[in-house]
Design an enzyme around this catalytic site. Structure first.
Site: not given
Ligand code: S3P
Length: 436
Positions: A26, A94, A169, A315
């Site tokens: 980002r 991703g 996402q 994650d």
């Protein structure tokens, strides 16, 4: 590249893990689209974030790397990107692909997003659907798989989108497209997910509202350059939180780790299993909470993982499954079907490796049941997934025999230097490169 691990041992000492992957992506995206020069420190120089950096360079953004995690981004403003000469290759990432799909849907030029074999097998329909509702036009391969061909010059309209799955996402993709849309763009999520996009947009001077469950922004504003200090990635720290917890005699201090409340599921879950983890020196750095994390060995016990913790630890399950394998009793995970569409099908990949090590487990559609036991040894397949590789590397601390983790090249996507850092703390790991 393969990891060879001798069984047993403990880990001790202090370390700083590499920068947060989500924030590093980002920082490049928003820095590139801001007006003025942004300086990023603590940037993750892993392949994923570097692929995003290369993509923005390919769209004419001057980005300088000064080494040791320092990056200077000379922003071109929201409307300053140039058409890339070639498809943008986001490698394994991703996050790179889904967030950039949102940004590129609002550009005046056509673009193509592609990636490696793993990324090209992951579902992109989840971002194509809301972007098309906003007026974008995107062509994909069968089943909504990459490459994505994004048509430029479309006028985007703000929408309200109810996210069908808890995905930062997808949320971020819609909000970033919303920067280019007419009017207000808003989303609601079925459960809170990481909020780095919202926090960083605010850091760049862009108003993002949160009213109850609804997150929204108004298109047509500007981003103003700012400096970003990226903390260590809690997703990388997680391997050492588990490693120290399972290995008797371990005592580790992990410095300067991001502890954003949307990311601390791994700490909450490990503590519920009996782990000895304390947060020290809590502070706020650039709008993100940060702490030093102290972890010592403690006997763990199995739990039913609360479903509200799943998006907050999404994650970290490969590492958590190793904790469960070393715990007394049974651990049950449900409501985690998203694990099946990560860099690999992480439920299937972890189940296979646990079975190889002699750990009884039952695969569920949306989770797994793991009975703690004694870990043997053997050869582990990673399905080219960085987190599967690192999870089985730390498992060796409690194994009876050597573990050979195959195909570990992808570790560099999120944790360059993992083996050296782990070795420095005491993990008995050697790297073998296959003969050419
Ligand atoms: C990420 C969101 C999560 C996470 C990924 C990074 C992000 O993915 O698994 O590693 O930076 O927004 P989903 O949105 O698919 O859950």
């Amino acid at each position: 590249m393969e990891f060879r691990l001798s069984p047993g041992g403990s880990i001790n000492g202090e370390a700083r893990v590499p920068g947060d992957k989500s924030m590093s992506h980002r920082s490049i995206m928003l820095g590139a689209l801001a007006e003025g020069t942004s300086r990023v420190t603590g940037f993750l120089e892993g392949e994923d974030a570097l692929a995003t950096l290369a993509a923005f360079r390919a769209m004419g953004v001057d980005i300088q790397r000064h080494g040791a995690g320092e990056v200077v981004v000379n922003g071109v403003g929201l409307h300053g990107l140039k058409a890339p000469a070639q498809p943008l290759d986001l490698g394994n990432a991703g996050t790179g692909m889904r967030l950039m799909a949102g940004l590129l849907a609002g550009q005046p030029f056509d673009s193509t997003l592609t990636g490696d074999a793993s990324l090209c097998s992951r579902p992109m329909g989840r971002v194509i659907t809301p972007l098309e509702l906003m007026g974008a036009h995107i062509e994909s391969s069968e089943g909504g798989r990459p490459p994505l061909h994004i048509s430029g010059g479309r006028r985007l309209q703000g929408i309200h989108y109810d996210l069908p799955m808890a995905s930062a996402q997808v949320k971020s993709c819609v909000l970033l497209a919303g920067l280019y849309a007419e009017g207000r763009t808003s989303v609601t999520e079925p459960a809170p997910t990481r909020d780095h996009t919202e926090r960083m947009l605010r850091g760049f001077g862009y108003e993002v509202l949160r009213e109850g469950e609804v997150i929204s922004l108004e298109g047509g504003g500007t981003l103003k350059a700012c400096n970003i200090d990226v903390p260590g990635d809690i997703s990388s720290a997680a391997f050492f939180l588990v490693a120290a917890s399972i290995a008797p005699g371990s005592d580790v201090l992990l410095n300067h780790v991001g502890i954003n409340p949307t990311r601390v599921g791994v700490i909450n879950i490990l503590q519920a299993m009996g782990a000895d983890i304390t947060l020290k020196n809590q502070r706020e750095v650039g709008g993100e909470p940060v702490a030093d994390i102290h972890v010592r060995h403690a006997p763990l016990h199995g739990i039913e993982i609360p479903e509200d913790q799943v998006p907050l630890a999404i994650d970290e399950f490969p590492a958590l499954f190793i904790a469960a394998a070393c715990a007394e009793g049974r651990t049950v995970l449900r409501g985690a079907e998203e694990l099946r569409v990560k860099e690999s099908d992480r439920i299937a990949a972890m189940a296979e490796g646990l079975t190889t090590l002699g750990i009884t487990n039952e695969v569920l559609e949306d989770g797994i049941v793991i009975d703690g036991g004694t870990l043997g040894g053997g050869k582990i397949r990673t399905f080219m997934d960085h987190r599967i590789a690192m999870a089985f590397a730390i498992a060796a601390l409690r194994a009876q025999e050597e573990i050979l983790v195959l195909d570990c090249d992808h570790v560099a996507t999120s944790f360059p230097g993992f083996d050296a850092l782990a070795r420095g703390l005491g993990l008995q790991i050697t790297v073998q490169r296959e003969e050419a």
